[in-house]
Design an enzyme around this catalytic site. Structure first.
Site: not given
Ligand code: DON
Length: 303
Positions: A63, A66, A188, A239, A257
């Site tokens: 993330s 993003k 994505y 978040y 993550v």
């Molecule tokens: O879409 C997802 O769930 C992952 N590619 C990214 C989520 C993420 O990194 C949330 N961060 N803390």
């Protein structure tokens, strides 16, 4: 300030703690990473650099990407982007879906998954060869052509990305997606699979400490856009733990993550941490702790 000593003190204090959080299993490829990795990297505004531990080992930025996709999309749309994505904290997990239905397909912010998927849709509409052009953008920001996607991570997430598929289909049903659902999700997953070291991330995010100019002095964002993205990192970067991060660390930042966190002190520094174990909110447990220790020891937070 003795930055190198401070980083080493933090690394030594955290390296052997028994509770390192949990490496996520919902993207199977990420579960293979050792929870014992710990890297810290500091790039100051005047371009001094300090690192300890695993700061030169690439990991999945997830993330954190993003923020970079948002920055690139703003180059194309300017403020029109905010007609399709809001800027309010969600107070919910990154993959929460109910609000999207209630709020008629306008995601709360560009850092929850639904918001980032809208931003990916914008990039798909504007980039000639989206995967190639986005990678080149990151390489130029970082001044480093060795940065790549990790295709096994992208494939692994595509195979299990049921909640993202649900979000993308909801967005499409509300008319907030111009390209094909599968094409947007594919892009994505690739952007999330970018594989970077703490050091490369610090160089890439330098523009947020420097009013939109990277370390070579080239302009990638207007000062106003850089300021606004920092504001969204502060309010939405973690978040439903954004309040806790502001309270404990006191900096704009963004987690992924894959266990990475980037934190920004405008006109002072960019600090990147990597520890793969996450807390129950999906943010790196030791990364947050390391940043809290850093701003406490140095007295350098935005508050
Ligand atoms: O879409 C997802 O769930 C992952 N590619 C990214 C989520 C993420 O990194 C949330 N961060 N803390």
């Amino acid at each position: 300030m003795e930055y190198q000593n401070i980083l080493e003190e933090i690394h030594d204090a955290l390296k052997n703690v028994p509770d390192k959080g949990t490496v996520p299993s919902y993207i199977p490829e990420l579960e293979k990473i050792s929870p014992d990795r710990l890297g810290l990297y500091l790039l100051t505004w005047n371009k001094e650099e300090y690192g300890t531990g695993d700061f030169d080992i690439p990991f999945s930025i997830q993330s954190i990407s993003k923020v970079l996709s948002l920055a690139k999309a703003l180059n194309f749309t300017g403020a029109d982007l905010w007609k399709r994505v809001d800027v309010e904290p969600s107070g919910n997990p990154f993959n929460f879906l109910s609000l999207l239905e209630l709020e008629k397909g306008i995601p709360r912010n560009p850092f929850i998954n639904a918001g980032a998927i809208v931003v990916s849709d914008i990039l798909l509409s504007h980039l000639e060869d989206p995967k190639r052009d986005f990678l080149n953008y990151i390489r130029e920001l970082a001044e480093d052509d060795s940065i790549t996607y990790n295709e096994s991570v992208a494939r692994s997430e595509k195979a299990t990305g049921f909640r993202n598929a649900a979000a993308a289909n909801l967005l499409k049903s509300f008319g907030n997606m111009n390209n094909k659902v599968d094409d947007v999700l594919d892009f994505y997953y690739y952007q999330c699979s970018l594989s970077m070291t703490c050091k490369q991330l610090a160089h890439t995010f330098y523009m947020f400490t420097n009013s939109g100019k990277n370390a070579t002095g080239k302009t990638f964002l207007t000062p106003s856009q850089a300021k606004r993205i920092n504001a969204i990192m502060l309010t939405c970067g973690f978040y439903d733990e954004a309040g806790e991060f502001a309270f404990e660390v006191g900096l704009p930042g963004k987690s992924g993550v894959g266990g990475g966190i980037v934190a920004i002190h405008p006109e002072k520094y960019c600090m990147v941490t990597w520890s793969p174990g996450l807390n129950e909110k999906g943010n790196s447990l030791l990364g947050m702790k390391a940043l809290e220790m850093f701003t406490t020891k140095t007295g350098l937070s935005i508050f």
